[in-house]
Design a protein around this motif. Structure first.
Motif, PDB file in Angstrom:
ATOM      1  N   LEU A  37       0.833  -1.201   0.000  1.00  0.00           N
ATOM      2  CA  LEU A  37       0.000   0.000   0.000  1.00  0.00           C
ATOM      3  C   LEU A  37       0.874   1.260   0.000  1.00  0.00           C
ATOM      4  O   LEU A  37       0.673   2.174  -0.802  1.00  0.00           O
ATOM      5  CB  LEU A  37      -0.915   0.004   1.226  1.00  0.00           C
ATOM      6  CG  LEU A  37      -1.619   1.320   1.560  1.00  0.00           C
ATOM      7  CD1 LEU A  37      -2.680   1.631   0.523  1.00  0.00           C
ATOM      8  CD2 LEU A  37      -2.219   1.254   2.946  1.00  0.00           C
ATOM      9  N   ARG A  40       2.688   1.943  -3.325  1.00  0.00           N
ATOM     10  CA  ARG A  40       1.814   2.484  -4.360  1.00  0.00           C
ATOM     11  C   ARG A  40       1.436   3.931  -4.084  1.00  0.00           C
ATOM     12  O   ARG A  40       1.324   4.734  -4.999  1.00  0.00           O
ATOM     13  CB  ARG A  40       0.549   1.645  -4.491  1.00  0.00           C
ATOM     14  CG  ARG A  40       0.783   0.316  -5.109  1.00  0.00           C
ATOM     15  CD  ARG A  40       1.189   0.476  -6.543  1.00  0.00           C
ATOM     16  NE  ARG A  40       1.361  -0.813  -7.158  1.00  0.00           N
ATOM     17  CZ  ARG A  40       1.533  -0.999  -8.436  1.00  0.00           C
ATOM     18  NH1 ARG A  40       1.576   0.028  -9.246  1.00  0.00           N
ATOM     19  NH2 ARG A  40       1.689  -2.198  -8.922  1.00  0.00           N
ATOM     20  N   MET A  41       1.245   4.276  -2.836  1.00  0.00           N
ATOM     21  CA  MET A  41       0.854   5.648  -2.523  1.00  0.00           C
ATOM     22  C   MET A  41       2.023   6.618  -2.631  1.00  0.00           C
ATOM     23  O   MET A  41       1.842   7.761  -3.035  1.00  0.00           O
ATOM     24  CB  MET A  41       0.243   5.731  -1.126  1.00  0.00           C
ATOM     25  CG  MET A  41      -1.161   5.177  -1.063  1.00  0.00           C
ATOM     26  SD  MET A  41      -1.965   5.513   0.513  1.00  0.00           S
ATOM     27  CE  MET A  41      -2.234   7.287   0.396  1.00  0.00           C
ATOM     28  N   ASN A  43       5.302   5.873  -4.087  1.00  0.00           N
ATOM     29  CA  ASN A  43       6.234   5.700  -5.197  1.00  0.00           C
ATOM     30  C   ASN A  43       7.686   5.856  -4.754  1.00  0.00           C
ATOM     31  O   ASN A  43       8.518   6.383  -5.483  1.00  0.00           O
ATOM     32  CB  ASN A  43       5.939   6.686  -6.324  1.00  0.00           C
ATOM     33  CG  ASN A  43       5.241   6.039  -7.478  1.00  0.00           C
ATOM     34  OD1 ASN A  43       5.203   4.816  -7.589  1.00  0.00           O
ATOM     35  ND2 ASN A  43       4.690   6.851  -8.347  1.00  0.00           N
ATOM     36  N   THR A  82      -2.211   4.575   5.640  1.00  0.00           N
ATOM     37  CA  THR A  82      -2.738   5.597   4.733  1.00  0.00           C
ATOM     38  C   THR A  82      -2.505   6.992   5.310  1.00  0.00           C
ATOM     39  O   THR A  82      -2.053   7.894   4.597  1.00  0.00           O
ATOM     40  CB  THR A  82      -4.242   5.362   4.482  1.00  0.00           C
ATOM     41  OG1 THR A  82      -4.406   4.075   3.877  1.00  0.00           O
ATOM     42  CG2 THR A  82      -4.828   6.429   3.578  1.00  0.00           C
ATOM     43  N   ARG A 126       1.683   6.339 -13.395  1.00  0.00           N
ATOM     44  CA  ARG A 126       2.109   6.731 -12.043  1.00  0.00           C
ATOM     45  C   ARG A 126       1.917   8.223 -11.827  1.00  0.00           C
ATOM     46  O   ARG A 126       1.442   8.659 -10.775  1.00  0.00           O
ATOM     47  CB  ARG A 126       3.563   6.338 -11.798  1.00  0.00           C
ATOM     48  CG  ARG A 126       3.775   4.883 -11.501  1.00  0.00           C
ATOM     49  CD  ARG A 126       5.187   4.599 -11.022  1.00  0.00           C
ATOM     50  NE  ARG A 126       6.200   5.052 -11.962  1.00  0.00           N
ATOM     51  CZ  ARG A 126       6.638   4.346 -13.008  1.00  0.00           C
ATOM     52  NH1 ARG A 126       6.133   3.163 -13.246  1.00  0.00           N
ATOM     53  NH2 ARG A 126       7.571   4.827 -13.793  1.00  0.00           N
ATOM     54  N   ARG A 137      -6.657   8.924  -4.440  1.00  0.00           N
ATOM     55  CA  ARG A 137      -5.462   8.099  -4.644  1.00  0.00           C
ATOM     56  C   ARG A 137      -5.417   6.980  -3.615  1.00  0.00           C
ATOM     57  O   ARG A 137      -5.113   5.830  -3.936  1.00  0.00           O
ATOM     58  CB  ARG A 137      -4.199   8.954  -4.534  1.00  0.00           C
ATOM     59  CG  ARG A 137      -2.930   8.175  -4.799  1.00  0.00           C
ATOM     60  CD  ARG A 137      -1.674   9.015  -4.754  1.00  0.00           C
ATOM     61  NE  ARG A 137      -1.923  10.416  -4.951  1.00  0.00           N
ATOM     62  CZ  ARG A 137      -1.285  11.378  -4.297  1.00  0.00           C
ATOM     63  NH1 ARG A 137      -0.363  11.089  -3.428  1.00  0.00           N
ATOM     64  NH2 ARG A 137      -1.567  12.643  -4.518  1.00  0.00           N
ATOM     65  N   THR A 141      -5.608   3.071  -4.484  1.00  0.00           N
ATOM     66  CA  THR A 141      -4.472   2.252  -4.062  1.00  0.00           C
ATOM     67  C   THR A 141      -4.921   1.109  -3.162  1.00  0.00           C
ATOM     68  O   THR A 141      -4.504  -0.034  -3.356  1.00  0.00           O
ATOM     69  CB  THR A 141      -3.426   3.128  -3.344  1.00  0.00           C
ATOM     70  OG1 THR A 141      -2.995   4.146  -4.254  1.00  0.00           O
ATOM     71  CG2 THR A 141      -2.228   2.316  -2.912  1.00  0.00           C
ATOM     72  N   PHE A 145      -4.455  -1.896  -5.639  1.00  0.00           N
ATOM     73  CA  PHE A 145      -3.064  -2.310  -5.495  1.00  0.00           C
ATOM     74  C   PHE A 145      -2.821  -3.080  -4.205  1.00  0.00           C
ATOM     75  O   PHE A 145      -2.027  -4.005  -4.177  1.00  0.00           O
ATOM     76  CB  PHE A 145      -2.127  -1.102  -5.600  1.00  0.00           C
ATOM     77  CG  PHE A 145      -2.229  -0.420  -6.934  1.00  0.00           C
ATOM     78  CD1 PHE A 145      -1.785  -1.045  -8.081  1.00  0.00           C
ATOM     79  CD2 PHE A 145      -2.806   0.832  -7.051  1.00  0.00           C
ATOM     80  CE1 PHE A 145      -1.890  -0.437  -9.322  1.00  0.00           C
ATOM     81  CE2 PHE A 145      -2.921   1.450  -8.284  1.00  0.00           C
ATOM     82  CZ  PHE A 145      -2.456   0.820  -9.426  1.00  0.00           C
TER      83      PHE A 145
END
Length: 187
Positions: A37, A40-41, A43, A82, A126, A137, A141, A145
């Motif tokens: 997680l 993906r958030m 990068n 998150t 991306r 987002r 995600t 993802f």
């Protein structure tokens, strides 16, 4: 029943009593999803690892006060991760995404042209995801993802399932529009 089959609430209670095996089992169950997680958030591999580690540390600190049945450990971890990602994203809001750090591993069966094409499309995707509002987002995600269901993703974001679905719909529309604009005349 062996410790491996114990539910998360039982493992939290055991860890609160000092059982390190319970901690290892919880880490094995949840750390990789939290890391995925965060990757993906954010990068950014290093930042994602920091977020995953911080989320797990917060879980360990919470163990003595854990209230079984109130929320799932996975939901709690996704919400904490998150929020930690949100904090990091706010700090670097004006910095562009680093495409090299998030580059995909090339497929050896593709031609050099196809690999370049694939890398450019991945970078555009991306970047488009990175431009979405934070909550959209995060919803995208978590759902696509981190492979979390709508109910758990909604709980992690602190919204209703309907609000989660709305965030996903808006994120998908925004992503589609952004990619259409970016790809324009792309083959």
């Amino acid at each position: 029943m062996g410790l491996e089959e114990a539910d998360d609430d039982r493992l939290m209670a055991l860890f609160a009593q000092g059982d390190q095996t319970a901690a290892r089992l919880l880490t094995g169950r949840h750390a990789s999803r939290v890391l995925r997680l965060a990757r993906r958030m954010l990068n950014d591999e290093a930042e994602a690892e920091d977020v995953a580690q911080e989320a797990m540390l917060r879980l360990w600190r919470l163990a003595p006060d854990w209230r079984p049945g109130e929320t799932k450990v996975s939901t709690w971890l996704h919400r904490v991760a998150t929020n930690l990602c949100y904090d990091r994203l706010r700090r670097r809001r004006d910095q562009p995404l680093d495409d090299e750090a998030a580059a995909e591993i090339p497929d050896p069966d593709l031609s050099a042209f196809d690999r370049i094409d694939q890398a450019e499309r991945a970078a555009m995707t991306r970047a488009a995801i990175g431009e979405l509002p934070e909550r959209q987002r995060a919803a995208l995600t978590l759902r696509h993802f981190a492979e979390v269901g709508n109910e758990e993703a909604a709980a992690a974001l602190g919204v209703s399932v309907e609000a989660m679905e709305s965030l996903l719909a808006r994120a998908r529309r925004g992503l589609k529009a952004s990619l259409a604009a970016r790809l324009g005349g792309w083959r």
